[in-house]
Design a protein around this motif. Structure first.
Motif, PDB file in Angstrom:
ATOM      1  N   MET A  95      -2.900-122.306  44.120  1.00 62.62           N
ATOM      2  CA  MET A  95      -4.293-122.471  43.696  1.00 62.62           C
ATOM      3  C   MET A  95      -5.023-121.131  43.742  1.00 62.62           C
ATOM      4  SD  MET A  95      -7.259-124.845  45.395  1.00 62.62           S
ATOM      5  CE  MET A  95      -6.719-126.351  44.660  1.00 62.62           C
ATOM      6  N   LYS A  96      -5.870-120.883  42.750  1.00 62.80           N
ATOM      7  CA  LYS A  96      -6.638-119.657  42.700  1.00 62.80           C
ATOM      8  C   LYS A  96      -8.112-119.951  42.982  1.00 62.80           C
ATOM      9  CE  LYS A  96      -3.049-117.281  41.556  1.00 62.80           C
ATOM     10  NZ  LYS A  96      -2.072-118.324  41.832  1.00 62.80           N
ATOM     11  N   PHE A  97      -8.773-118.996  43.585  1.00 59.55           N
ATOM     12  CA  PHE A  97     -10.193-119.142  43.877  1.00 59.55           C
ATOM     13  C   PHE A  97     -10.949-119.220  42.554  1.00 59.55           C
ATOM     14  CE2 PHE A  97     -14.194-117.868  45.995  1.00 59.55           C
ATOM     15  CZ  PHE A  97     -14.101-118.676  47.110  1.00 59.55           C
ATOM     16  N   ASN A  98     -11.889-120.151  42.431  1.00 60.39           N
ATOM     17  CA  ASN A  98     -12.530-120.374  41.140  1.00 60.39           C
ATOM     18  C   ASN A  98     -13.809-119.575  40.936  1.00 60.39           C
ATOM     19  OD1 ASN A  98     -14.250-121.706  42.860  1.00 60.39           O
ATOM     20  ND2 ASN A  98     -13.949-123.746  41.979  1.00 60.39           N
ATOM     21  N   LYS A  99     -14.094-118.657  41.853  1.00 61.88           N
ATOM     22  CA  LYS A  99     -15.232-117.758  41.717  1.00 61.88           C
ATOM     23  C   LYS A  99     -14.756-116.316  41.848  1.00 61.88           C
ATOM     24  CE  LYS A  99     -18.869-120.811  43.507  1.00 61.88           C
ATOM     25  NZ  LYS A  99     -19.945-120.937  44.530  1.00 61.88           N
ATOM     26  N   PRO A 100     -15.518-115.355  41.330  1.00 62.16           N
ATOM     27  CA  PRO A 100     -15.139-113.953  41.517  1.00 62.16           C
ATOM     28  C   PRO A 100     -15.027-113.580  42.992  1.00 62.16           C
ATOM     29  CG  PRO A 100     -16.833-114.150  39.837  1.00 62.16           C
ATOM     30  CD  PRO A 100     -16.702-115.511  40.470  1.00 62.16           C
ATOM     31  N   ILE A 101     -14.030-112.763  43.306  1.00 58.59           N
ATOM     32  CA  ILE A 101     -13.797-112.311  44.683  1.00 58.59           C
ATOM     33  C   ILE A 101     -14.072-110.821  44.757  1.00 58.59           C
ATOM     34  CG2 ILE A 101     -12.091-112.041  46.522  1.00 58.59           C
ATOM     35  CD1 ILE A 101     -10.534-114.367  45.226  1.00 58.59           C
ATOM     36  N   LEU A 102     -14.849-110.417  45.725  1.00 54.58           N
ATOM     37  CA  LEU A 102     -15.107-108.995  45.961  1.00 54.58           C
ATOM     38  C   LEU A 102     -14.115-108.461  46.986  1.00 54.58           C
ATOM     39  CD1 LEU A 102     -16.796-106.403  45.671  1.00 54.58           C
ATOM     40  CD2 LEU A 102     -18.305-107.292  47.464  1.00 54.58           C
ATOM     41  N   GLY A 103     -13.438-107.386  46.642  1.00 58.73           N
ATOM     42  CA  GLY A 103     -12.548-106.716  47.574  1.00 58.73           C
ATOM     43  C   GLY A 103     -13.080-105.352  47.942  1.00 58.73           C
ATOM     44  N   LEU A 104     -13.097-105.051  49.236  1.00 59.21           N
ATOM     45  CA  LEU A 104     -13.538-103.731  49.715  1.00 59.21           C
ATOM     46  C   LEU A 104     -12.401-103.047  50.454  1.00 59.21           C
ATOM     47  CD1 LEU A 104     -17.117-104.271  51.223  1.00 59.21           C
ATOM     48  CD2 LEU A 104     -16.501-103.638  48.889  1.00 59.21           C
ATOM     49  N   ASP A 105     -12.240-101.769  50.177  1.00 58.47           N
ATOM     50  CA  ASP A 105     -11.268-100.924  50.865  1.00 58.47           C
ATOM     51  C   ASP A 105     -12.079 -99.852  51.582  1.00 58.47           C
ATOM     52  OD1 ASP A 105      -9.107 -99.465  51.719  1.00 58.47           O
ATOM     53  OD2 ASP A 105      -8.596 -98.673  49.730  1.00 58.47           O
ATOM     54  N   ILE A 106     -12.253-100.028  52.896  1.00 58.57           N
ATOM     55  CA  ILE A 106     -13.124 -99.133  53.669  1.00 58.57           C
ATOM     56  C   ILE A 106     -12.283 -98.055  54.333  1.00 58.57           C
ATOM     57  CG2 ILE A 106     -14.765 -98.961  55.571  1.00 58.57           C
ATOM     58  CD1 ILE A 106     -15.564-101.836  55.028  1.00 58.57           C
ATOM     59  N   GLY A 107     -12.544 -96.819  53.979  1.00 59.90           N
ATOM     60  CA  GLY A 107     -11.831 -95.692  54.565  1.00 59.90           C
ATOM     61  C   GLY A 107     -12.779 -94.684  55.166  1.00 59.90           C
ATOM     62  N   GLY A 108     -12.230 -93.654  55.752  1.00 61.56           N
ATOM     63  CA  GLY A 108     -13.047 -92.638  56.393  1.00 61.56           C
ATOM     64  C   GLY A 108     -13.802 -91.747  55.426  1.00 61.56           C
ATOM     65  N   THR A 109     -13.363 -91.698  54.161  1.00 56.90           N
ATOM     66  CA  THR A 109     -14.014 -90.865  53.153  1.00 56.90           C
ATOM     67  C   THR A 109     -14.869 -91.677  52.200  1.00 56.90           C
ATOM     68  OG1 THR A 109     -12.161 -89.303  53.235  1.00 56.90           O
ATOM     69  CG2 THR A 109     -13.614 -89.163  51.329  1.00 56.90           C
ATOM     70  N   ASN A 110     -14.302 -92.786  51.704  1.00 56.47           N
ATOM     71  CA  ASN A 110     -15.016 -93.612  50.733  1.00 56.47           C
ATOM     72  C   ASN A 110     -14.901 -95.090  51.076  1.00 56.47           C
ATOM     73  OD1 ASN A 110     -15.863 -91.574  48.672  1.00 56.47           O
ATOM     74  ND2 ASN A 110     -13.655 -91.274  48.505  1.00 56.47           N
ATOM     75  N   ILE A 111     -15.884 -95.844  50.599  1.00 57.88           N
ATOM     76  CA  ILE A 111     -15.821 -97.304  50.571  1.00 57.88           C
ATOM     77  C   ILE A 111     -15.638 -97.682  49.116  1.00 57.88           C
ATOM     78  CG2 ILE A 111     -17.029 -99.461  51.051  1.00 57.88           C
ATOM     79  CD1 ILE A 111     -18.740 -97.833  53.086  1.00 57.88           C
ATOM     80  N   LYS A 112     -14.498 -98.282  48.797  1.00 62.51           N
ATOM     81  CA  LYS A 112     -14.207 -98.638  47.409  1.00 62.51           C
ATOM     82  C   LYS A 112     -14.317-100.149  47.237  1.00 62.51           C
ATOM     83  CE  LYS A 112     -11.206 -96.414  45.033  1.00 62.51           C
ATOM     84  NZ  LYS A 112      -9.937 -95.897  44.448  1.00 62.51           N
ATOM     85  N   GLY A 113     -14.757-100.558  46.060  1.00 61.82           N
ATOM     86  CA  GLY A 113     -14.911-101.974  45.781  1.00 61.82           C
ATOM     87  C   GLY A 113     -14.435-102.336  44.400  1.00 61.82           C
ATOM     88  N   GLY A 114     -14.130-103.621  44.210  1.00 58.30           N
ATOM     89  CA  GLY A 114     -13.747-104.151  42.914  1.00 58.30           C
ATOM     90  C   GLY A 114     -13.832-105.657  42.945  1.00 58.30           C
ATOM     91  N   VAL A 115     -14.003-106.270  41.779  1.00 53.86           N
ATOM     92  CA  VAL A 115     -14.162-107.714  41.687  1.00 53.86           C
ATOM     93  C   VAL A 115     -12.995-108.314  40.913  1.00 53.86           C
ATOM     94  CG1 VAL A 115     -15.624-109.605  40.878  1.00 53.86           C
ATOM     95  CG2 VAL A 115     -16.666-107.518  41.746  1.00 53.86           C
ATOM     96  N   LEU A 116     -12.370-109.320  41.500  1.00 54.38           N
ATOM     97  CA  LEU A 116     -11.327-110.065  40.797  1.00 54.38           C
ATOM     98  C   LEU A 116     -11.982-111.239  40.079  1.00 54.38           C
ATOM     99  CD1 LEU A 116      -8.176-110.272  40.424  1.00 54.38           C
ATOM    100  CD2 LEU A 116      -8.287-112.109  42.112  1.00 54.38           C
ATOM    101  N   ILE A 117     -11.914-111.191  38.752  1.00 50.24           N
ATOM    102  CA  ILE A 117     -12.425-112.280  37.921  1.00 50.24           C
ATOM    103  C   ILE A 117     -11.239-112.835  37.151  1.00 50.24           C
ATOM    104  CG2 ILE A 117     -14.025-112.940  36.089  1.00 50.24           C
ATOM    105  CD1 ILE A 117     -15.835-110.648  36.966  1.00 50.24           C
ATOM    106  N   GLY A 118     -10.844-114.053  37.486  1.00 52.84           N
ATOM    107  CA  GLY A 118      -9.607-114.590  36.933  1.00 52.84           C
ATOM    108  C   GLY A 118      -8.432-113.844  37.529  1.00 52.84           C
TER     109      GLY A 118
END
Length: 287
Positions: A1-24
């Motif tokens: 089963m897949k989540f039916n709403k967009p999911i936000l993923g964060l990759d927190i590091g010592g230099t940058n905080i990166k983000g992206g959204v999984l849609i479908g």
């Protein structure tokens, strides 16, 4: 089963905080902000929250976060965060859930790497899997029966700290080895190796031998179906694979060795991919 709403993923590091959204099945809106690594815990938390707020227009349903440190996964407490001195015993899950009224899950970044590979990468067909990140340091994550194995405080698979020769595996299976033994970073050595430089080729041959010993250690411990290499050094695999496989010849159980698959990660943004995969792994999709 897949989540039916967009999911936000964060990759927190010592230099940058990166983000992206999984849609479908597509990772979108990938961006980053600088990490205020030397600021107070409060400022770091507010920076994370402000960054998340910029994604709210996507109709986010849940948030997954990967961090380079140990995590009390059940309670979402960051016990430490590499390169951010103030981030100790931080209730990140509670802080963000109260602020955004969304479910949040937090885990170690190496665990996110292998979970992302298992969910989105070329290793999705394996149910027993180990991921090794070869970069500035050495990280590892474990999949058992198609699920992430954390151990206590996400510390399972910390082969980086296992004693090896006069130090640890991390000192011989990461950038530390090339810098301490050859005075160069692996990226520059890879360029030299590509040009046929004997010193660079020898550096990677030695690295492959040490990495082979690590792989043997993993095989004796877990006997996985496959091992996935990630991290920047993976791109130099052609220069260290022969010596690595040569070292594996002394492994004592041929049936385990012969069935092992070595996979090189082809995923972009593995940290974010793994962070969104955390949601499907830990958050009740029916809720």
């Amino acid at each position: 089963m897949k989540f039916n709403k967009p999911i936000l993923g964060l990759d927190i590091g010592g230099t940058n905080i990166k983000g992206g959204v999984l849609i479908g099945e597509v990772l979108l809106d990938i961006r980053s902000v600088p990490t205020p690594a030397n600021e107070s815990q409060e400022i770091v938390l507010e920076t994370i929250a402000e960054f998340i707020a910029t994604y709210q227009h996507h109709g986010i349903g849940a948030i997954g976060i990967g961090i380079p440190g140990l995590v009390d996964v059940e309670n979402g407490i960051v016990l430490n965060l590499c390169n951010i001195p103030s981030f100790r015993k931080v209730s990140l899950k509670d802080f963000l859930e109260h602020k955004f009224n969304l479910p949040v899950t937090v885990n170690n970044d190496a665990n996110c790497f292998i979970l992302g590979e298992h969910r989105f990468g070329t290793a999705k067909k394996y149910k027993h899997l180990v991921g090794i990140t070869l970069g500035t340091g050495l990280g590892a994550g474990i999949i058992v029966n198609n699920h992430l194995y954390n151990g206590v405080n996400s510390a399972a698979g910390e082969w980086c700290s296992v004693k090896y020769l006069d130090n640890t595996f991390e000192d011989y299976c990461s950038s530390k080895f090339f810098i301490s033994e050859f005075g160069k970073k692996p990226k520059s050595l890879a360029k030299l190796a590509e040009a046929g430089d004997p010193m660079a080729l020898d550096a990677f041959a030695q690295f492959g031998k040490h990495l082979g010993e690590l792989v043997k250690n993993i095989l004796y411990t877990l006997a996985p179906e496959a091992i996935v290499f990630g991290g920047s050094i993976r791109k130099a695999f052609p220069y260290f694979k022969d010596s690595m496989y040569k070292t594996l010849e002394s492994f004592l159980y041929p049936s385990v060795k012969e069935n092992l698959k070595i996979v090189i990660s082809e995923l972009d943004e593995t940290g974010i991919s793994g962070a969104v995969a955390l949601v499907e792994e830990y958050i009740d999709l029916e809720a």
